[in-house]
Design a protein around this motif. Structure first.
Motif, PDB file in Angstrom:
ATOM      1  N   MET A 189       0.831  -1.200   0.000  1.00  0.00           N
ATOM      2  CA  MET A 189       0.000   0.000   0.000  1.00  0.00           C
ATOM      3  C   MET A 189       0.867   1.252   0.000  1.00  0.00           C
ATOM      4  SD  MET A 189      -3.200  -0.857   2.541  1.00  0.00           S
ATOM      5  CE  MET A 189      -2.164  -1.136   3.971  1.00  0.00           C
ATOM      6  N   ARG A 190       0.277   2.361  -0.383  1.00  0.00           N
ATOM      7  CA  ARG A 190       0.930   3.664  -0.295  1.00  0.00           C
ATOM      8  C   ARG A 190       0.762   4.189   1.132  1.00  0.00           C
ATOM      9  NH1 ARG A 190       2.191   6.516  -4.795  1.00  0.00           N
ATOM     10  NH2 ARG A 190       1.558   8.519  -3.885  1.00  0.00           N
ATOM     11  N   ILE A 191       1.872   4.382   1.837  1.00  0.00           N
ATOM     12  CA  ILE A 191       1.856   4.713   3.254  1.00  0.00           C
ATOM     13  C   ILE A 191       2.579   6.032   3.499  1.00  0.00           C
ATOM     14  CG2 ILE A 191       2.585   3.992   5.562  1.00  0.00           C
ATOM     15  CD1 ILE A 191       0.378   2.247   4.428  1.00  0.00           C
ATOM     16  N   ILE A 192       1.985   6.881   4.319  1.00  0.00           N
ATOM     17  CA  ILE A 192       2.661   8.043   4.877  1.00  0.00           C
ATOM     18  C   ILE A 192       3.100   7.672   6.283  1.00  0.00           C
ATOM     19  CG2 ILE A 192       2.420  10.437   5.636  1.00  0.00           C
ATOM     20  CD1 ILE A 192       0.189  10.711   3.503  1.00  0.00           C
ATOM     21  N   PHE A 193       4.385   7.864   6.593  1.00  0.00           N
ATOM     22  CA  PHE A 193       4.885   7.562   7.933  1.00  0.00           C
ATOM     23  C   PHE A 193       5.138   8.871   8.668  1.00  0.00           C
ATOM     24  CE2 PHE A 193       7.798   6.562  11.301  1.00  0.00           C
ATOM     25  CZ  PHE A 193       7.392   5.312  11.733  1.00  0.00           C
ATOM     26  N   MET A 194       4.674   8.942   9.918  1.00  0.00           N
ATOM     27  CA  MET A 194       4.791  10.161  10.712  1.00  0.00           C
ATOM     28  C   MET A 194       5.337   9.810  12.088  1.00  0.00           C
ATOM     29  SD  MET A 194       1.032  11.709   9.624  1.00  0.00           S
ATOM     30  CE  MET A 194       1.465  13.445   9.635  1.00  0.00           C
ATOM     31  N   GLY A 195       6.584  10.182  12.359  1.00  0.00           N
ATOM     32  CA  GLY A 195       7.209   9.855  13.636  1.00  0.00           C
ATOM     33  C   GLY A 195       8.465  10.673  13.832  1.00  0.00           C
ATOM     34  N   THR A 196       8.990  10.676  15.060  1.00  0.00           N
ATOM     35  CA  THR A 196      10.154  11.513  15.349  1.00  0.00           C
ATOM     36  C   THR A 196      11.250  10.818  16.147  1.00  0.00           C
ATOM     37  OG1 THR A 196       8.840  13.549  15.180  1.00  0.00           O
ATOM     38  CG2 THR A 196      10.885  13.669  16.448  1.00  0.00           C
ATOM     39  N   PRO A 197      10.994  10.270  17.354  1.00  0.00           N
ATOM     40  CA  PRO A 197      12.098   9.798  18.195  1.00  0.00           C
ATOM     41  C   PRO A 197      12.539   8.377  17.880  1.00  0.00           C
ATOM     42  CG  PRO A 197      10.055   9.557  19.374  1.00  0.00           C
ATOM     43  CD  PRO A 197       9.695  10.138  18.036  1.00  0.00           C
ATOM     44  N   ASP A 198      13.504   7.905  18.678  1.00  0.00           N
ATOM     45  CA  ASP A 198      14.021   6.535  18.535  1.00  0.00           C
ATOM     46  C   ASP A 198      12.906   5.498  18.593  1.00  0.00           C
ATOM     47  OD1 ASP A 198      16.780   7.123  18.317  1.00  0.00           O
ATOM     48  OD2 ASP A 198      16.901   7.450  20.475  1.00  0.00           O
ATOM     49  N   PHE A 199      11.905   5.747  19.435  1.00  0.00           N
ATOM     50  CA  PHE A 199      10.811   4.790  19.592  1.00  0.00           C
ATOM     51  C   PHE A 199      10.145   4.456  18.262  1.00  0.00           C
ATOM     52  CE2 PHE A 199       6.396   3.612  20.518  1.00  0.00           C
ATOM     53  CZ  PHE A 199       6.570   2.642  21.499  1.00  0.00           C
ATOM     54  N   ALA A 200      10.134   5.407  17.332  1.00  0.00           N
ATOM     55  CA  ALA A 200       9.435   5.223  16.058  1.00  0.00           C
ATOM     56  C   ALA A 200      10.273   4.535  14.994  1.00  0.00           C
ATOM     57  CB  ALA A 200       8.963   6.578  15.537  1.00  0.00           C
ATOM     58  N   VAL A 201      11.584   4.460  15.185  1.00  0.00           N
ATOM     59  CA  VAL A 201      12.461   3.940  14.130  1.00  0.00           C
ATOM     60  C   VAL A 201      12.166   2.477  13.768  1.00  0.00           C
ATOM     61  CG1 VAL A 201      14.860   3.368  13.579  1.00  0.00           C
ATOM     62  CG2 VAL A 201      14.285   5.620  14.499  1.00  0.00           C
ATOM     63  N   PRO A 202      12.007   1.554  14.735  1.00  0.00           N
ATOM     64  CA  PRO A 202      11.702   0.168  14.345  1.00  0.00           C
ATOM     65  C   PRO A 202      10.445   0.047  13.494  1.00  0.00           C
ATOM     66  CG  PRO A 202      12.397   0.227  16.626  1.00  0.00           C
ATOM     67  CD  PRO A 202      12.213   1.663  16.198  1.00  0.00           C
ATOM     68  N   ALA A 203       9.439   0.865  13.770  1.00  0.00           N
ATOM     69  CA  ALA A 203       8.211   0.814  12.970  1.00  0.00           C
ATOM     70  C   ALA A 203       8.480   1.250  11.535  1.00  0.00           C
ATOM     71  CB  ALA A 203       7.133   1.686  13.603  1.00  0.00           C
ATOM     72  N   LEU A 204       9.253   2.322  11.362  1.00  0.00           N
ATOM     73  CA  LEU A 204       9.603   2.770  10.018  1.00  0.00           C
ATOM     74  C   LEU A 204      10.333   1.669   9.258  1.00  0.00           C
ATOM     75  CD1 LEU A 204       9.955   4.936   7.818  1.00  0.00           C
ATOM     76  CD2 LEU A 204      12.031   5.683   9.027  1.00  0.00           C
TER      77      LEU A 204
END
Length: 308
Positions: free
Chosen positions: A1-16
């Motif tokens: 799918m076409r996904i927009i990813f929105m995150g900032t700190p280290d916590f979000a990196v594994p999800a990206l």
């Protein structure tokens, strides 16, 4: 799918990384603008920004999503869904409705328990036996959206907020990939939260970080590990007429009796209102964290001394 990813700190990196590895087309990564950080206060890109650039993904760093022009840019991506992980900006309703299937958030608690800004810290500070991750469809209310998937993690007796943070970061990444797969198959079902069971994880304040030795040992221990490694619970140490703030990064429960704050032995065991805690890892001002025995070698702190 076409996904927009929105995150900032280290916590979000594994999800990206997990969303990218799963084969989704990440059409844009939104993150907080570069800001001063570290001892030198040099301007740095966020952890998500750095990882997105390493993956060759387009990065956007708007100061706000409230302007019509920025909202139009978002809609023009024609994404199937957006993934939000500790992004740090309020998402207006037009953004929440700006993808085909909605916006999905990784929230680090077992919703509806611990809605709000500091769910990891508050769970440990409250003495919870477990935490977890909830994948939620984002709505206008604060963490009130329906929950699409949830999984649990036991909180060990000495587990710190930092350790729980890392465990939930990995778990959240795995769950989000599962949710996106189910969404792509048209089989995703999300369940409305029971608002009557909601508790709120208020943002941490400087005023609540000082250790109060007059509280029961279990509460002191929960307070210390719930604030470790950041912002850090602390006490004051008086040496040669000077007062120094010392952060505590680790502790464990011990038996012992004494006046609150009294040092009971040469292992950095401190009396509380009932029982005691042994400080296992501390950090002096301007120095790296150290084990208790190394700390004690560098201070004049005989048994019977009082920590403030």
């Amino acid at each position: 799918m076409r996904i927009i990813f929105m995150g900032t700190p280290d916590f979000a990196v594994p999800a990206l990384l997990s969303v990218a590895k799963a084969g989704h087309d990440i059409v844009a990564v939104y993150t907080q603008p570069p800001r001063p950080a570290g001892r030198g206060m040099a301007v740095r890109n966020s952890p998500v920004h750095q990882e997105a650039e390493a993956l060759g993904l387009p990065v956007r760093v708007p100061e706000s999503l409230r302007s019509p022009a920025e909202q139009k840019r978002f809609a023009a991506l024609e994404a199937d869904a957006a993934v939000v992980v500790a992004y740090g900006l309020i998402l207006p309703e037009v953004v929440l409705n700006g993808t085909r299937h909605g916006v999905f958030n990784i929230h680090a608690s077992l919703l509806p328990r611990w809605r709000g800004a500091a769910p990891i810290n508050r769970a440990i500070m409250a003495g919870d036996a477990e935490s977890g991750v909830s994948i939620m469809r984002v709505t206008q209310g604060l963490d009130e959206g329906p929950v699409c998937l949830m999984d649990r993690v036991a909180i060990g007796p000495d587990m710190t907020a930092g350790e729980l943070h890392d465990a939930l970061s990995i778990l959240g990444a795995d769950l989000m990939v599962e949710v996106l797969a189910t969404l792509g198959e048209g089989k995703l079902h999300c369940v409305k939260q029971d608002g009557g069971l909601a508790t709120y994880a208020a943002k941490l304040t400087n005023e609540e970080t000082r250790i109060d030795w007059a509280r029961p040992a279990q509460e002191v221990h929960n307070h210390i590990r719930g604030l470790s490694p950041y912002p850090g619970a602390w006490f004051e140490l008086v040496q040669k007429g000077k007062t120094e703030r010392v952060k505590v990064q680790g502790s464990t429960l011990e038996k012992g009796r004494g006046a609150p704050g009294q040092l009971l032995d040469d292992r950095l065991t401190v009396a509380c209102a009932d029982g005691a805690v042994r400080l296992t890892r501390v950090q002096r001002a301007g120095k790296k964290p150290m084990l208790a025995d190394a700390f004690l070698r560098g201070v004049d702190l005989p048994v019977g001394s009082t920590l403030l």
